[in-house]
Design an enzyme around this catalytic site. Structure first.
Site, PDB file in Angstrom:
ATOM      1  N   GLU A   1      63.298  46.247  54.920  1.00  0.00           N
ATOM      2  CA  GLU A   1      63.320  47.551  54.254  1.00  0.00           C
ATOM      3  C   GLU A   1      64.766  48.012  54.306  1.00  0.00           C
ATOM      4  O   GLU A   1      65.251  48.418  55.358  1.00  0.00           O
ATOM      5  CB  GLU A   1      62.372  48.522  54.963  1.00  0.00           C
ATOM      6  CG  GLU A   1      62.016  49.731  54.124  1.00  0.00           C
ATOM      7  CD  GLU A   1      62.976  50.887  54.334  1.00  0.00           C
ATOM      8  OE1 GLU A   1      63.905  51.017  53.502  1.00  0.00           O
ATOM      9  OE2 GLU A   1      62.822  51.631  55.300  1.00  0.00           O
TER      10      GLU A   1
ATOM     11  N   CYS B   1      67.142  56.578  53.189  1.00  0.00           N
ATOM     12  CA  CYS B   1      67.307  55.343  52.406  1.00  0.00           C
ATOM     13  C   CYS B   1      66.882  55.493  50.957  1.00  0.00           C
ATOM     14  O   CYS B   1      67.327  54.721  50.101  1.00  0.00           O
ATOM     15  CB  CYS B   1      66.547  54.197  53.065  1.00  0.00           C
ATOM     16  SG  CYS B   1      64.764  54.485  53.219  1.00  0.00           S
TER      17      CYS B   1
END
Length: 485
Positions: A230, A264
């Site tokens: 991720e 993110c």
């Protein structure tokens, strides 16, 4: 010596870091095999203990997070570090029984005629390694752990060395809720992270930068360990000509300034018709001043996590100025002694600037003009695939044009970041922004399970024997039936 320093020193004082880590992995793997595949009640109990931990330790979690960051609003910490864990636990508890059921499928001809059974059973992999970053260590660690627990696994978590107080809290407190054979927390710096990635886990999950992910994946490959990555990237915002600019600016500023831009999936740069830049900038300034009124200053504004990242923000802006970009700083009373960085808007930085080559990961929003939507699409497609992509506009055809001609981990339309909050949507990246999904729906359960195919022969046990030699008229009839469209 601080608690975390003592914990790290005691661990790193081991004669061999790799051997010490391997001992923990061996303990978990041995315990996994001895106990067998856990039933529903065991899995739910582990999920419940994750909930107990964050609820009972919520004040300590707030204190540790503030110690790591210098300044972060307590309400925000609970909203982004604790609430997602609780919501994810509720979703798992509601659906886990159904996820664990065998998935029946119809056997192929002719086995379907003679009572054969075929089905898929999701079984645990064993021991899952989880490596979490500094920008949300607790939530990322516990959500991944709950996904792994839901699938029946044991978990080892490596917490970032850039979150020392939070790491210490987890290492000292989680053993009150979990035996080390179920959940182990590992502290340490680069050499420990390297050794952790080299362990022969049954699955390894890493959240962080793409650059580090290449080393993680290479280390895992030596053990044929499957990985979930991720990562991040430069998440673009497409603004159509018919978009409501005031609303669009508000949502982009909200997404860019959450956690002072250290998220993110935060919007990285905005692409909009060149003639609309001035109006968008005006709305953006107004939003920032409304979010952080002068009488409150930067009270509700997070710090930059580390000194290194704080200096990096200055370098990004200095480079943009040197290359001729317009930099607009909005003074909200940020306190540099707390590593707070005033929000900035940067207009049309050149493609070779640091801002356009690196993920910003801070309170800087880039605004670039385009002549037509296809130009904007081509610009995004020329770069790496982002973790998130956003579209603002009323025209459904334009919306579908962007979605169909681009690729990203996830998409939100007329909003930013909210796809991550949806309990039934899987979360993950593609290409440079990641590999594999977890978090939403049953994605985490499946990510940390093996989908085991099972065939049970029916009442006519000689049916497969029709393919046995010597070959004659029987196989000729079978082939005649099958060799056709």
């Amino acid at each position: 010596m601080s608690t975390v320093a003592a914990s790290q020193s005691s661990f790193c004082a081991e004669a061999d870091v790799a051997s010490a880590l391997m001992a923990r992995l061996s303990l978990q793997r041995r315990s996994f095999h001895e106990a067998g595949i856990p039933d529903l009640s065991v899995r739910l109990n582990r999920i419940e203990r994750c909930v107990d931990f964050v609820l009972e330790q919520q004040d300590a979690i707030v204190e540790a997070t503030i110690a790591d960051w210098k300044h972060k609003p307590a309400a925000f910490i609970k909203a982004v570090e604790i609430i997602p864990i609780l919501n994810h636990a509720k979703h798992i508890k509601k659906h886990l029984k159904g996820w664990m059921k065998d998935h029946k499928v119809t056997p192929d001809f002719p086995f379907n005629l003679v009572g054969a059974k075929t089905y898929i059973r999701h079984q645990p992999l064993g021991v899952v390694g989880v490596m979490v970053p500094w920008n949300g260590p607790l939530a990322m660690a516990m959500v991944a752990a709950m996904d792994a627990f839901s699938a029946g696994n044991r978990v080892m978590v490596k917490v970032s060395e850039f979150s020392p107080a939070t790491a210490a809290l987890m290492a000292e407190t989680l053993p009150k809720y979990f035996d080390e054979s179920e959940l182990a927390v590992v502290l340490g710096e680069v050499e420990v992270s390297k050794a952790f990635a080299e362990l022969p886990f049954d699955h390894l999950m890493y959240t962080g930068s793409a650059g580090t992910a290449k080393h993680i994946m290479a280390a895992a490959a030596r053990n044929l360990t499957p990985v979930t990555l991720e990562l991040g990237g430069k998440s673009p915002v497409f603004v159509a000509a018919d978009a409501d600019l005031a609303y669009t600016a508000k949502r982009c500023i909200s997404g860019r300034l959450i956690n002072a831009g250290q998220a993110c999936i935060g919007p990285d740069y905005v692409l909009l018709p060149g003639d609309n830049i001035a109006a968008f900038v005006g709305h953006a300034k107004a939003c920032i001043n409304a979010f952080f009124p002068s009488d409150r200053g930067a009270e509700d504004y997070a710090s930059i996590a580390t000194d290194g990242h704080f200096q990096r923000m200055h370098r990004l802006l200095a480079d943009a100025r040197e290359r001729g970009a317009e930099v607009i700083t909005i003074d909200i009373g940020a306190d540099e002694s707390l590593r707070q960085f005033n929000p900035c808007l940067v207009i049309n930085p050149p493609a070779d600037s640091l801002l356009m080559r690196e993920e910003v990961f801070g309170p800087i929003l880039i605004i670039k003009g385009y002549q037509n939507m296809q130009e904007a699409i081509d610009y995004v497609n020329a770069g790496e695939r982002p973790l998130a992509l956003y579209y603002f506009g009323k025209d459904k055809q334009g919306q579908q044009q962007v979605i169909n001609q681009t690729l990203s981990g996830g998409v939100a339309v007329n909003e930013v970041m909210m796809h991550l909050s949806q309990s039934r949507l899987p979360f993950g990246g593609v290409g440079h922004s990641g590999m594999g999904s977890y978090w939403g729906g049953d994605a985490g359960f499946k990510r940390f399970s093996h989908a085991r195919s099972i065939f049970e022969q029916g009442w006519y046990r000689d049916i497969a024997g029709m393919m046995d030699p010597p070959f004659g008229s029987t196989i000729a009839k079978v082939l005649k039936m099958q060799l056709k469209k």
